[in-house]
Design a protein around this motif. Structure first.
Motif, mmCIF file in Angstrom:
data_model
loop_
_atom_site.group_PDB
_atom_site.id
_atom_site.type_symbol
_atom_site.label_atom_id
_atom_site.label_comp_id
_atom_site.label_asym_id
_atom_site.label_seq_id
_atom_site.Cartn_x
_atom_site.Cartn_y
_atom_site.Cartn_z
ATOM 1 N N ALA A 140 -5.018 10.822 -3.072
ATOM 2 C CA ALA A 140 -6.159 10.873 -2.164
ATOM 3 C C ALA A 140 -6.737 9.483 -1.923
ATOM 4 O O ALA A 140 -7.022 9.102 -0.780
ATOM 5 C CB ALA A 140 -7.232 11.802 -2.731
ATOM 6 N N GLU A 141 -6.905 8.710 -2.992
ATOM 7 C CA GLU A 141 -7.509 7.390 -2.872
ATOM 8 C C GLU A 141 -6.604 6.430 -2.099
ATOM 9 O O GLU A 141 -7.058 5.698 -1.210
ATOM 10 C CB GLU A 141 -7.790 6.831 -4.269
ATOM 11 C CG GLU A 141 -8.390 5.432 -4.268
ATOM 12 C CD GLU A 141 -8.613 4.900 -5.675
ATOM 13 O OE1 GLU A 141 -8.966 3.709 -5.796
ATOM 14 O OE2 GLU A 141 -8.429 5.668 -6.647
ATOM 15 N N LYS A 145 5.077 13.320 -2.946
ATOM 16 C CA LYS A 145 5.287 12.246 -1.984
ATOM 17 C C LYS A 145 5.180 12.764 -0.542
ATOM 18 O O LYS A 145 4.683 12.060 0.342
ATOM 19 C CB LYS A 145 6.646 11.594 -2.210
ATOM 20 C CG LYS A 145 6.728 10.728 -3.459
ATOM 21 C CD LYS A 145 8.090 10.045 -3.564
ATOM 22 C CE LYS A 145 8.167 9.177 -4.822
ATOM 23 N NZ LYS A 145 9.482 8.497 -4.942
ATOM 24 N N VAL A 146 5.653 13.978 -0.315
ATOM 25 C CA VAL A 146 5.516 14.568 1.018
ATOM 26 C C VAL A 146 4.038 14.717 1.363
ATOM 27 O O VAL A 146 3.583 14.316 2.447
ATOM 28 C CB VAL A 146 6.223 15.933 1.095
ATOM 29 C CG1 VAL A 146 6.044 16.542 2.488
ATOM 30 C CG2 VAL A 146 7.703 15.797 0.758
ATOM 31 N N ALA A 150 4.032 5.868 -5.392
ATOM 32 C CA ALA A 150 4.154 5.819 -6.850
ATOM 33 C C ALA A 150 3.061 6.627 -7.546
ATOM 34 O O ALA A 150 3.038 6.693 -8.781
ATOM 35 C CB ALA A 150 4.104 4.367 -7.326
ATOM 36 N N SER A 151 2.181 7.238 -6.773
ATOM 37 C CA SER A 151 1.079 8.005 -7.353
ATOM 38 C C SER A 151 1.606 9.160 -8.193
ATOM 39 O O SER A 151 2.589 9.821 -7.823
ATOM 40 C CB SER A 151 0.175 8.553 -6.247
ATOM 41 O OG SER A 151 -0.358 7.513 -5.459
ATOM 42 N N THR A 152 0.941 9.408 -9.301
ATOM 43 C CA THR A 152 1.349 10.498 -10.196
ATOM 44 C C THR A 152 0.300 11.596 -10.289
ATOM 45 O O THR A 152 0.561 12.636 -10.877
ATOM 46 C CB THR A 152 1.631 9.951 -11.607
ATOM 47 O OG1 THR A 152 0.459 9.285 -12.090
ATOM 48 C CG2 THR A 152 2.809 8.983 -11.581
ATOM 49 N N LEU A 200 0.834 -1.209 0.000
ATOM 50 C CA LEU A 200 0.000 0.000 0.000
ATOM 51 C C LEU A 200 0.864 1.254 0.000
ATOM 52 O O LEU A 200 0.572 2.230 -0.698
ATOM 53 C CB LEU A 200 -0.930 0.009 1.211
ATOM 54 C CG LEU A 200 -2.150 -0.918 1.179
ATOM 55 C CD1 LEU A 200 -2.935 -0.784 2.473
ATOM 56 C CD2 LEU A 200 -3.042 -0.591 -0.003
ATOM 57 N N VAL A 201 1.936 1.240 0.784
ATOM 58 C CA VAL A 201 2.831 2.401 0.837
ATOM 59 C C VAL A 201 3.527 2.594 -0.500
ATOM 60 O O VAL A 201 3.635 3.721 -1.009
ATOM 61 C CB VAL A 201 3.861 2.233 1.970
ATOM 62 C CG1 VAL A 201 4.880 3.371 1.934
ATOM 63 C CG2 VAL A 201 3.160 2.195 3.325
ATOM 64 N N ALA A 202 4.002 1.510 -1.101
ATOM 65 C CA ALA A 202 4.664 1.618 -2.405
ATOM 66 C C ALA A 202 3.714 2.180 -3.457
ATOM 67 O O ALA A 202 4.094 3.025 -4.276
ATOM 68 C CB ALA A 202 5.193 0.245 -2.829
ATOM 69 N N SER A 203 2.485 1.709 -3.431
ATOM 70 C CA SER A 203 1.494 2.218 -4.380
ATOM 71 C C SER A 203 1.215 3.698 -4.146
ATOM 72 O O SER A 203 1.117 4.490 -5.084
ATOM 73 C CB SER A 203 0.203 1.406 -4.248
ATOM 74 O OG SER A 203 -0.815 1.928 -5.079
ATOM 75 N N LEU A 204 1.120 4.082 -2.873
ATOM 76 C CA LEU A 204 0.879 5.492 -2.545
ATOM 77 C C LEU A 204 1.989 6.378 -3.087
ATOM 78 O O LEU A 204 1.732 7.401 -3.741
ATOM 79 C CB LEU A 204 0.774 5.654 -1.028
ATOM 80 C CG LEU A 204 0.760 7.087 -0.497
ATOM 81 C CD1 LEU A 204 -0.551 7.774 -0.839
ATOM 82 C CD2 LEU A 204 1.008 7.112 1.013
#
Length: 559
Positions: A100-101, A157-158, A92-94, A86-90
């Motif tokens: 948010a999701e 990411k922050v 990696a968000s672009t 879950l953290v890796a996916s978060l």
């Protein structure tokens, strides 16, 4: 021992507590340490013990956190799947919508984890006497570690990390403060964003993850007359932990009156970025060089037996220096007045921008007092010893602006590298809610005189030497509606009885000739008792009350 009139336990002697690695001066009645929470479902808690006359604390962290039997099932069925994907996916968000999701999914996991603990907390609020530290909850701490051990090398990411760890987020979509500040704002930034991203952020992430090392013991709240001392590194760890949204609101698990300590409004709903800039500058400074010395927070209580009989005192009035220019924070006096809200810190985290709020962002270490100190009662004040000023500013109120770095003069440092300045928070009467003239009458006028005396008075820790002057000004005026002249007299009397001199900053507000009043010290009949009596003979029924003229008339003509 009583607190706000509610019996807590049998009378307890003051004991030494050490919530730090190195020995620290801590003086409080809540001392019990607690083991970490179990990683598996605990058995139902035993029934509470009968009341005891022992001098030991009536509760411990273990009893505060232990889930009740009704919550055990939720604790067992908690989602134990690895958090790392879950953290890796978060991270990696672009897009903002992805952040948010995916942040919401991590928050849901944390809230699921903490649900039984919140139930237990609601059941045991009257007994809770220590801060909840996330490092005491292994599964929660594992989630925090998974997020903060990753490189947060882009502004998004922050913002993603902040959103995922936020325990009390008020809306589903974060505001993306750092994305806006660094990537979208085309105006010149007053901070070095490259240094912040590449040096400061990695440092403060590591500092938060040192929490269990820095705090092997529990941190007691300051509910009653007590004090606690921290290293400056410990202070930084707690403030930065709150920046990352991992400290629970004390008002959610105690029965005391705390205000919200969440930084979310400051960084995500703030129309003026000056306050966040001041905090970011503090983070950058400690990343360059961790401050030395210590910080002490002391809750002072004026006991009924210590209240002077003001009308009868023959104590002479102390010297006063009146400054029409300059600011309290620029004074060389050791003791600086904080024109406080009864909830220390006032609106610093919620858009307020007057004297107390500005003071707390210039000296961000003061923010720690908000985590530990509930609302001040009538004869209570809070002193913060050793908080350093890190930032410059211009303006006031809506015109407040961050103006770069500030370095304390050498004469503000003590031998151990700490800061000698003491900030005393004292809340004034909200005279705006009274009928005309009532603030001049007893007991209203005596309420603020006692409050100022509590703030300025000598305590055993001060020793036997002469007390330094207090730097103060138009306390309780402005939005609180206090009369400038009355507040001048109340503080002058309190400083005099405390054995201090006074520096009074008018902030260019004209409310009469204070220097002429100070000259009355040469009158042999002018002392605390006669002055306090004379103040209550003034005609306060008119819209404009001139206490200066009244006092000059009384002592110059003998009326």
């Amino acid at each position: 021992m009583t607190d706000n009139g509610n019996e807590l336990s049998a009378p307890q002697p003051v004991q030494e507590v050490t919530p730090v690695i190195a020995p620290a001066n801590v003086d409080t009645t809540a001392t019990a340490a607690a083991p970490d929470l179990p990683t598996t479902a605990p058995p139902p808690p035993p029934p509470p013990p009968p009341p005891s006359n022992s001098s030991a604390s009536s509760c411990s962290h273990a009893s505060e956190h232990e889930p009740s039997s009704s919550a055990s099932a939720a604790f067992v069925n908690m989602d134990d799947r690895p958090i790392e994907p879950l953290v890796a996916s978060l991270l990696a968000s672009t897009t903002k919508s992805e952040v948010a999701e995916r942040a919401a999914a991590i928050r849901e996991r944390v809230n699921h984890l903490l649900a039984p603990l919140r139930v237990a907390a609601r059941e045991r609020r009257p007994q809770c006497s220590h801060m909840w530290l996330p490092c005491r909850v292994p599964k929660w701490w594992a989630i925090i570690t998974a997020v903060l051990s990753q490189p947060l090398d882009t502004p998004m990411k922050v913002d993603a990390a902040l959103a995922s760890l936020q325990m009390a987020i008020e809306r589903d979509v974060p505001n993306f403060f750092f994305t806006g500040l660094i990537e979208e704002d085309e105006s010149p930034s007053p901070i070095d964003t490259k240094e912040f991203m590449t040096v400061t952020l990695p440092f403060i992430q590591k500092l938060v993850l040192k929490m269990s090392e820095l705090f092997p013991d529990d941190i007691p709240f300051l509910f009653t007359k007590s004090h606690i001392t921290f290293t400056r590194e410990q202070v930084a760890c707690l403030i930065i932990s709150n920046f990352f949204n991992i400290l629970l609101e004390p008002k959610s698990y105690t029965n005391k009156h705390f205000q919200s300590i969440s930084f979310s409004s400051l960084f995500h709903q703030c129309s003026n970025p000056a306050f966040p800039y001041c905090l970011i500058n503090y983070f950058m400074r400690i990343a360059r060089c961790m401050p030395q010395g210590s910080l002490t927070i002391r809750r002072k209580v004026l006991e009924d037996a210590e209240v002077p009989s003001w009308d009868t005192l023959a104590t002479p009035l102390c010297p006063v220096v009146v400054h029409e220019e300059g600011l309290i924070e620029e004074s060389e006096a050791v003791l600086h007045a904080d024109f406080a809200n009864e909830y220390i810190g006032g609106g610093v985290l919620h858009g307020g921008c007057v004297q107390e709020e500005i003071l707390f962002v210039l000296r961000p270490e003061c923010l720690l007092s908000m985590f530990l100190c509930p609302r001040m009662e009538l004869k209570e004040t809070i002193t913060i010893i050793g908080a350093e000023r890190f930032s410059n500013y211009t303006g006031y109120g809506r015109r407040f602006a961050y103006a770069g770095n500030y370095n304390e003069p050498t004469n503000r440092h003590n031998g151990s590298g700490g800061i000698i300045t003491q900030v005393v928070a004292m809340d004034a009467l909200m005279a705006m809610w009274l009928h005309r003239g009532d603030q001049f009458k007893k007991p209203w006028s005596e309420r603020d005189l006692n409050k100022a005396y509590c703030a300025f008075m000598r305590i055993p820790e001060d020793g036997d030497g002469a007390l330094g002057p207090v730097a103060t000004g138009n306390w309780g005026c402005g939005a609180f509606g206090g009369n400038h002249q009355l507040k001048f007299f109340q503080q002058w009397i309190a400083a005099s009885q405390s054995g201090r001199s006074m520096e009074y900053f008018t902030f260019r507000e004209r409310f009469g000739n204070a220097e002429e009043i100070v000259e009355l010290r040469n009158n042999p009949h002018f002392n605390i008792g006669t002055l306090w009596t004379a103040l209550h003979t003034a005609d306060t029924s008119q819209a404009r009350v001139d206490l200066f003229e009244h006092i000059k008339k009384v002592f110059n003509t003998g009326e």
